[in-house]
Design a protein around this motif. Structure first.
Motif, PDB file in Angstrom:
ATOM      1  N   ALA A 118      42.485  51.751  48.113  1.00  0.00           N
ATOM      2  CA  ALA A 118      43.842  51.582  48.640  1.00  0.00           C
ATOM      3  C   ALA A 118      44.250  52.706  49.597  1.00  0.00           C
ATOM      4  O   ALA A 118      44.787  52.430  50.683  1.00  0.00           O
ATOM      5  N   PRO A 119      43.980  53.983  49.273  1.00  0.00           N
ATOM      6  CA  PRO A 119      44.406  55.055  50.182  1.00  0.00           C
ATOM      7  C   PRO A 119      43.715  55.027  51.539  1.00  0.00           C
ATOM      8  O   PRO A 119      44.274  55.532  52.524  1.00  0.00           O
ATOM      9  N   ARG A 120      42.518  54.454  51.635  1.00  0.00           N
ATOM     10  CA  ARG A 120      41.821  54.459  52.922  1.00  0.00           C
ATOM     11  C   ARG A 120      42.015  53.152  53.697  1.00  0.00           C
ATOM     12  O   ARG A 120      41.360  52.936  54.719  1.00  0.00           O
ATOM     13  N   GLY A 121      42.877  52.274  53.190  1.00  0.00           N
ATOM     14  CA  GLY A 121      43.254  51.099  53.962  1.00  0.00           C
ATOM     15  C   GLY A 121      42.377  49.881  53.770  1.00  0.00           C
ATOM     16  O   GLY A 121      42.483  48.930  54.545  1.00  0.00           O
ATOM     17  N   ASP A 122      41.518  49.870  52.743  1.00  0.00           N
ATOM     18  CA  ASP A 122      40.731  48.669  52.481  1.00  0.00           C
ATOM     19  C   ASP A 122      41.668  47.566  51.997  1.00  0.00           C
ATOM     20  O   ASP A 122      42.441  47.756  51.058  1.00  0.00           O
ATOM     21  N   VAL A 123      41.575  46.405  52.634  1.00  0.00           N
ATOM     22  CA  VAL A 123      42.488  45.307  52.307  1.00  0.00           C
ATOM     23  C   VAL A 123      41.803  44.194  51.525  1.00  0.00           C
ATOM     24  O   VAL A 123      42.475  43.346  50.936  1.00  0.00           O
ATOM     25  N   ASN A 124      40.477  44.193  51.518  1.00  0.00           N
ATOM     26  CA  ASN A 124      39.766  43.088  50.872  1.00  0.00           C
ATOM     27  C   ASN A 124      39.548  43.395  49.396  1.00  0.00           C
ATOM     28  O   ASN A 124      38.419  43.566  48.912  1.00  0.00           O
ATOM     29  N   ASN A 125      40.647  43.491  48.685  1.00  0.00           N
ATOM     30  CA  ASN A 125      40.639  43.813  47.257  1.00  0.00           C
ATOM     31  C   ASN A 125      41.639  42.873  46.584  1.00  0.00           C
ATOM     32  O   ASN A 125      42.794  42.785  47.013  1.00  0.00           O
ATOM     33  N   LEU A 126      41.194  42.186  45.542  1.00  0.00           N
ATOM     34  CA  LEU A 126      42.049  41.172  44.923  1.00  0.00           C
ATOM     35  C   LEU A 126      43.282  41.783  44.266  1.00  0.00           C
ATOM     36  O   LEU A 126      44.310  41.110  44.141  1.00  0.00           O
ATOM     37  N   VAL A 127      43.209  43.041  43.856  1.00  0.00           N
ATOM     38  CA  VAL A 127      44.393  43.685  43.277  1.00  0.00           C
ATOM     39  C   VAL A 127      45.538  43.701  44.293  1.00  0.00           C
ATOM     40  O   VAL A 127      46.690  43.377  43.957  1.00  0.00           O
ATOM     41  N   LEU A 128      45.233  44.042  45.528  1.00  0.00           N
ATOM     42  CA  LEU A 128      46.255  44.055  46.574  1.00  0.00           C
ATOM     43  C   LEU A 128      46.811  42.659  46.833  1.00  0.00           C
ATOM     44  O   LEU A 128      48.016  42.478  47.047  1.00  0.00           O
ATOM     45  N   ILE A 129      45.931  41.675  46.807  1.00  0.00           N
ATOM     46  CA  ILE A 129      46.362  40.299  47.064  1.00  0.00           C
ATOM     47  C   ILE A 129      47.284  39.811  45.948  1.00  0.00           C
ATOM     48  O   ILE A 129      48.320  39.184  46.206  1.00  0.00           O
ATOM     49  N   VAL A 130      46.924  40.109  44.704  1.00  0.00           N
ATOM     50  CA  VAL A 130      47.781  39.718  43.572  1.00  0.00           C
ATOM     51  C   VAL A 130      49.126  40.441  43.645  1.00  0.00           C
ATOM     52  O   VAL A 130      50.180  39.854  43.347  1.00  0.00           O
ATOM     53  N   GLN A 131      49.103  41.710  44.046  1.00  0.00           N
ATOM     54  CA  GLN A 131      50.372  42.429  44.208  1.00  0.00           C
ATOM     55  C   GLN A 131      51.296  41.708  45.180  1.00  0.00           C
ATOM     56  O   GLN A 131      52.505  41.567  44.920  1.00  0.00           O
ATOM     57  N   ARG A 132      50.745  41.263  46.301  1.00  0.00           N
ATOM     58  CA  ARG A 132      51.573  40.547  47.279  1.00  0.00           C
ATOM     59  C   ARG A 132      52.015  39.193  46.734  1.00  0.00           C
ATOM     60  O   ARG A 132      53.157  38.774  46.942  1.00  0.00           O
ATOM     61  N   GLU A 133      51.097  38.489  46.055  1.00  0.00           N
ATOM     62  CA  GLU A 133      51.430  37.165  45.529  1.00  0.00           C
ATOM     63  C   GLU A 133      52.570  37.242  44.517  1.00  0.00           C
ATOM     64  O   GLU A 133      53.488  36.405  44.516  1.00  0.00           O
TER      65      GLU A 133
END
Length: 315
Positions: A226-241
């Motif tokens: 997350a700190p280096r800007g990787d976006v292809n992580n399901l945790v981030l996607i679930v956070q947005r969902e």
């Protein structure tokens, strides 16, 4: 974020007895193909790459276990070169990957490039003695893995975050799991009959066994990515969902992975009936079962390794 990020895996893990032999050969391989700066060798040792190979392919012979360890090392070290600024420059990532794809199809490796010589060595050793059909499938799966990296780099600088479908399309490439599962056959010195390899039950089992480590790895690696800007992580996607916290999103991802684990067990239990329906001979059914068992052995071994390795934990 909670440290309780381990799945409940009902399949037993086993460990090869050939670790010392493979570890010595793996050290020699890293020396011949210096993918790893000397300053990083101590940290790499804590990743326990040979342990991962021994858990993932516990029935491999001594030299084949070394090949598996070299492959595991390559995956991690190749991916890690894109963690810094290079990983945000897709036009520079693409030529690196294209040269390796060319090696798959007969191009000579540049002897000045440790990445190219390492990959050429791995591909030659993996393909040696395997049938043409297996080699074609394995080459396609390697190309898929390699060609996914420019897209991953582009995603880091894109203003369009991935949705679930986009996440899966890319993650299934960068995870390299199809190449890892091809090695179940290579290290076992067998080839699964096409009719059962592509049967819906075994295809579902293989896909789930491939996706589960990606989900658990997303949870483990989220604090680093997350700190280096990787976006292809399901945790981030679930956070947005769900518009929820990172901790809540991690729990959701692990719950999804746990359901997938249970489905693996159901599909595995259906396979003997599949063999009968297909009219497989006793030998063919035995080979197919070795492969299916190998998928679950890898899954169990990987989860055991991931929960302990210094790659994701302080040492």
């Amino acid at each position: 974020m909670s440290d309780d990020s381990s799945l409940q895996i009902p399949f037993p893990h086993r460990r090869s007895s050939h670790i010392p032999h493979a570890a010595a050969l793996h050290r020699d391989w890293l020396h011949r193909h210096p993918l790893l700066p000397d300053a990083d060798r101590t940290g790499y040792a804590h990743w326990e790459i040979v342990e991962l190979a021994a858990l993932g392919y516990p029935d491999a012979g001594p030299d084949d276990l070394a090949l598996a360890a070299d492959l595991m090392g390559f995956y991690f070290l190749f991916d890690d070169q894109f963690d810094g600024p290079l990983g945000r420059r897709p036009t520079e990532v693409a030529p690196i990957c294209e040269r390796l794809i060319a090696v798959l199809h007969g191009a000579r490796a540049d002897q000045r490039s440790p990445v190219e010589t390492a990959f050429a060595d791995l591909w030659n050793r993996s393909a040696r003695g395997m049938p043409a059909r297996w080699q074609a499938r394995a080459a396609y799966n390697w190309e898929w893995y390699l060609a996914s990296h420019p897209a991953e780099a582009a995603g880091r600088i894109s203003t369009r975050p991935p949705d679930r479908a986009g996440y899966l399309a890319l993650r299934r490439g960068t995870a390299a799991m199809e190449t890892i599962f091809d090695m179940v056959e290579r290290l076992g010195q067998f080839e699964v009959p096409p009719a059962v390899l592509h049967h819906p039950v075994l295809r579902q089992l293989r896909q789930l066994a491939a996706d589960i480590p990606s989900l658990s790895n997303d949870v483990r690696s989220f604090p680093l990515e997350a700190p280096r800007g990787d976006v292809n992580n399901l945790v981030l996607i679930v956070q947005r969902e769900r518009r929820c916290s990172a901790e809540e999103a991690c729990a959701v991802v692990l719950d999804e992975a746990q359901i997938m684990v249970e489905r693996c067990g159901e599909l595995h239990a259906q396979l003997p009936e599949v063999y009968r329906e297909l009219g497989l001979s006793r030998v063919e059914a035995s080979i197919a079962q070795r492969y299916a068992d190998g998928l679950l052995t890898w899954l169990a071994g990987y989860q055991h390794w991931e929960s302990r390795t210094g790659r994701y934990h302080s040492v």
